[in-house]
Design a protein around this motif. Structure first.
Motif, PDB file in Angstrom:
ATOM      1  N   ALA A 114       0.831  -1.211   0.000  1.00  0.00           N
ATOM      2  CA  ALA A 114       0.000   0.000   0.000  1.00  0.00           C
ATOM      3  C   ALA A 114       0.865   1.260   0.000  1.00  0.00           C
ATOM      4  CB  ALA A 114      -0.922  -0.001   1.225  1.00  0.00           C
ATOM      5  N   CYS A 115       1.937   1.235   0.786  1.00  0.00           N
ATOM      6  CA  CYS A 115       2.835   2.395   0.864  1.00  0.00           C
ATOM      7  C   CYS A 115       3.584   2.590  -0.454  1.00  0.00           C
ATOM      8  CB  CYS A 115       3.834   2.207   2.000  1.00  0.00           C
ATOM      9  SG  CYS A 115       3.084   2.197   3.634  1.00  0.00           S
ATOM     10  N   TYR A 116       4.171   1.520  -0.949  1.00  0.00           N
ATOM     11  CA  TYR A 116       5.025   1.637  -2.137  1.00  0.00           C
ATOM     12  C   TYR A 116       4.222   2.034  -3.376  1.00  0.00           C
ATOM     13  CZ  TYR A 116       8.653   0.689  -5.553  1.00  0.00           C
ATOM     14  OH  TYR A 116       9.567   0.822  -6.562  1.00  0.00           O
TER      15      TYR A 116
ATOM     16  N   SER B 280       7.909   4.380   5.872  1.00  0.00           N
ATOM     17  CA  SER B 280       7.844   3.303   6.870  1.00  0.00           C
ATOM     18  C   SER B 280       8.380   1.976   6.353  1.00  0.00           C
ATOM     19  CB  SER B 280       6.389   3.110   7.338  1.00  0.00           C
ATOM     20  OG  SER B 280       5.578   2.678   6.256  1.00  0.00           O
ATOM     21  N   THR B 281       8.761   1.930   5.084  1.00  0.00           N
ATOM     22  CA  THR B 281       9.226   0.659   4.514  1.00  0.00           C
ATOM     23  C   THR B 281      10.616   0.811   3.900  1.00  0.00           C
ATOM     24  OG1 THR B 281       8.421   0.979   2.238  1.00  0.00           O
ATOM     25  CG2 THR B 281       6.826   0.183   3.860  1.00  0.00           C
ATOM     26  N   GLY B 282      11.363  -0.263   3.954  1.00  0.00           N
ATOM     27  CA  GLY B 282      12.667  -0.270   3.305  1.00  0.00           C
ATOM     28  C   GLY B 282      12.538  -0.135   1.794  1.00  0.00           C
ATOM     29  N   LYS B 283      11.506  -0.756   1.239  1.00  0.00           N
ATOM     30  CA  LYS B 283      11.322  -0.744  -0.217  1.00  0.00           C
ATOM     31  C   LYS B 283      11.219   0.684  -0.755  1.00  0.00           C
ATOM     32  CE  LYS B 283       8.572  -2.918  -3.872  1.00  0.00           C
ATOM     33  NZ  LYS B 283       7.396  -3.772  -4.183  1.00  0.00           N
ATOM     34  N   GLU B 284      10.495   1.543  -0.017  1.00  0.00           N
ATOM     35  CA  GLU B 284      10.309   2.932  -0.480  1.00  0.00           C
ATOM     36  C   GLU B 284      11.616   3.728  -0.514  1.00  0.00           C
ATOM     37  OE1 GLU B 284       6.261   4.769   1.066  1.00  0.00           O
ATOM     38  OE2 GLU B 284       7.122   3.397   2.530  1.00  0.00           O
ATOM     39  N   THR B 285      12.569   3.365   0.331  1.00  0.00           N
ATOM     40  CA  THR B 285      13.806   4.158   0.385  1.00  0.00           C
ATOM     41  C   THR B 285      14.549   4.130  -0.943  1.00  0.00           C
ATOM     42  OG1 THR B 285      15.157   2.324   1.242  1.00  0.00           O
ATOM     43  CG2 THR B 285      14.076   3.741   2.869  1.00  0.00           C
ATOM     44  N   ASN B 286      14.319   3.090  -1.747  1.00  0.00           N
ATOM     45  CA  ASN B 286      15.001   2.975  -3.037  1.00  0.00           C
ATOM     46  C   ASN B 286      14.458   3.943  -4.086  1.00  0.00           C
ATOM     47  OD1 ASN B 286      16.717   0.816  -2.169  1.00  0.00           O
ATOM     48  ND2 ASN B 286      14.930  -0.519  -2.243  1.00  0.00           N
ATOM     49  N   LEU B 287      13.375   4.639  -3.747  1.00  0.00           N
ATOM     50  CA  LEU B 287      12.797   5.623  -4.670  1.00  0.00           C
ATOM     51  C   LEU B 287      13.518   6.974  -4.607  1.00  0.00           C
ATOM     52  CD1 LEU B 287       9.033   4.879  -3.881  1.00  0.00           C
ATOM     53  CD2 LEU B 287      10.211   4.316  -6.026  1.00  0.00           C
ATOM     54  N   PHE B 288      14.432   7.121  -3.647  1.00  0.00           N
ATOM     55  CA  PHE B 288      15.037   8.437  -3.387  1.00  0.00           C
ATOM     56  C   PHE B 288      16.546   8.404  -3.629  1.00  0.00           C
ATOM     57  CE2 PHE B 288      11.156   7.915  -1.060  1.00  0.00           C
ATOM     58  CZ  PHE B 288      10.471   9.095  -1.323  1.00  0.00           C
ATOM     59  N   THR B 289      17.117   9.582  -3.858  1.00  0.00           N
ATOM     60  CA  THR B 289      18.532   9.659  -4.218  1.00  0.00           C
ATOM     61  C   THR B 289      19.341  10.443  -3.182  1.00  0.00           C
ATOM     62  OG1 THR B 289      20.094  10.266  -5.965  1.00  0.00           O
ATOM     63  CG2 THR B 289      18.272  11.787  -5.591  1.00  0.00           C
TER      64      THR B 289
END
Length: 448
Positions: free
Chosen positions: A216-218, A241-250
């Motif tokens: 839901a977050c990603y 709140s998720t590790g997966k989302e951190t890969n969206l940022f630089t």
């Protein structure tokens, strides 16, 4: 105590990636001089010996819910800003999901008027976007308001912006920072129905991060980023709140040049799903506290600068409200008094440096929102300053908790570090657990 001239002596000053011993001279509202040694020029100077203590810029919290107007049984601007000052947070940016919601310029100015009368800390507010208030958004003075807040999931009232055409128009129409809550509503509704079918309303709290899932977050945050890239909007994604989302940022470009930024909150850095058994709905937040692995990945992204800001998402509810069964227990908890002590605890544990705490809680919110003359210890800047004793342990109990709701998710936690003094616009407003009767708070302004 309201001396016009204050001299802070022998402090360990934490600023712009360095720690150095020095003195700070405050004249009126501003920092006049920073030097290795400053001598008082007259007997009128109030001298504060900070030997052994660390001097930090006042923290800027870019996401709080102080519940006023309309929800003041939970909290109000006066009580929560007072708690913030005790926690070393000298400026806050408050969210629009009050009652009535801050979705017209008139309602925005009413909140500014309340804060001007009652706030203990410097203040600004976000303006709320809806499916039908683009005309109001276009009226905003970008130098007088912190930014725009959009709920792309988990909204109250009519603040869920779920019309793709409207969303794109908003993204195209403003130069302000657009801050977003990203959780996909369709995914959450489907997961919630499955769990209600199985458990009824009394769903065990451990399923909260499965209902408000990584997916839901990603799904939501990746869509928001895609839209920002398409339109050129300035996007800030709240409370990852998720590790997966951190890969969206630089971390490849300096913060001042980033068009897409991210924030992490104290609770997602401190708690994990292993804490639900003990803490129950008192750590029910949206987005949910997730796994230990997620927490580790959030820390990694924070330290390598993919995540830019640490905030609180301070969102109090009464104890009775939080004690409800899962479907009726609201999400959110109070944090402003304990956020900086919690991060200093992480410094003691070797997780983060003092310089990095200051960068993420003071410097970066000022850069990101272009806050005028705050967030640093610099000559000519407002004297928003916090003295910290790193070896003065205290335990969070009901009696020393200042939130109107009267509880903290940190109850029973012993922190090694204590905020001993808080200066706001040059005035000593908090000293050794006591508040002065000085109201020196100001409306934040922005250099845009």
């Amino acid at each position: 105590m309201n001396q016009k001239i204050t001299l802070i002596k022998n402090a360990k000053i934490v600023n712009e990636g360095t720690i150095f011993n020095g003195d700070v001279l405050i004249e009126g509202e501003y920092i006049k001089e920073i030097s290795e040694s400053i001598s008082p020029k007259s007997a009128d100077v109030f001298v504060l010996d900070a030997e052994g203590k660390y001097l930090l810029p006042g923290a800027i919290d870019d996401q709080v819910h102080f519940r006023e107007p309309g929800l003041t049984h939970k909290a109000n601007i006066e009580t929560e800003s007072r708690a913030a000052i005790a926690g070393g947070i000298t400026s806050f940016i408050e969210m629009p999901n009050t009652n009535p919601q801050t979705t017209t310029v008139e309602k925005l100015e009413e909140k500014f008027e309340i804060a001007a009368q009652t706030s203990f800390a410097n203040y600004s507010f976000m303006f709320g976007g809806t499916n039908d208030n683009l005309d109001e958004i276009l009226k905003l003075d970008v130098n007088q308001v912190a930014g725009l807040k959009l709920f792309l999931g988990s909204s109250t009232g009519n603040m869920l912006v779920d019309d793709p055409e409207v969303l794109e128009k908003i993204f195209k129409s403003t130069s302000m920072v657009i801050s977003v809550h990203c959780e996909d509503e369709g995914t959450i509704k489907k997961n919630l129905k499955e769990h209600i079918d199985k458990f009824g309303d009394d769903i065990p709290i451990k399923y909260h991060p499965i209902i408000r899932s990584e997916e839901a977050c990603y799904l939501s945050s990746s869509k928001a980023i895609e839209l920002a890239e398409k339109t050129g909007a300035r996007l800030h994604v709240f409370h990852l709140s998720t590790g997966k989302e951190t890969n969206l940022f630089t971390n490849k470009i300096p913060l001042k040049d980033k068009k897409i930024t991210a924030e992490v909150c104290i609770h997602h850095l401190w708690f994990s799903d292993e804490d639900y058994d003990k803490k129950g709905t008192f750590i029910k937040w949206n987005p949910a506290v997730k796994t230990e692995k997620d927490r580790d990945q959030l820390w990694k992204a924070l330290l390598d600068d993919r995540i830019d800001v640490i905030a609180t998402d301070h969102a109090p509810h009464t104890i009775d409200e939080k004690k409800n069964v899962y479907t009726n227990a609201p999400s959110g908890g109070p944090l402003v008094q304990h956020a900086l002590p919690a991060m200093l605890e992480m410094y003691h544990k070797g997780k983060i440096s003092l310089e990095k705490i200051v960068e993420k809680m003071c410097h970066n919110p000022a850069i990101l929102f272009q806050v005028a003359r705050r967030g640093y210890i610099k000559e000519g800047y407002f004297a928003d300053l916090v003295l910290v004793d790193l070896n003065n342990p205290w335990t969070v109990i009901k009696e020393n908790t200042l939130y109107k709701c009267g509880w903290s998710p940190f109850e029973g936690t012993t922190f090694k570090s204590r905020i001993t003094h808080t200066f706001l616009n040059g005035s000593l407003v908090y000293q050794n657990s006591k508040f002065s009767n000085i109201k020196s708070a100001k409306r934040l302004t922005f250099n845009r």
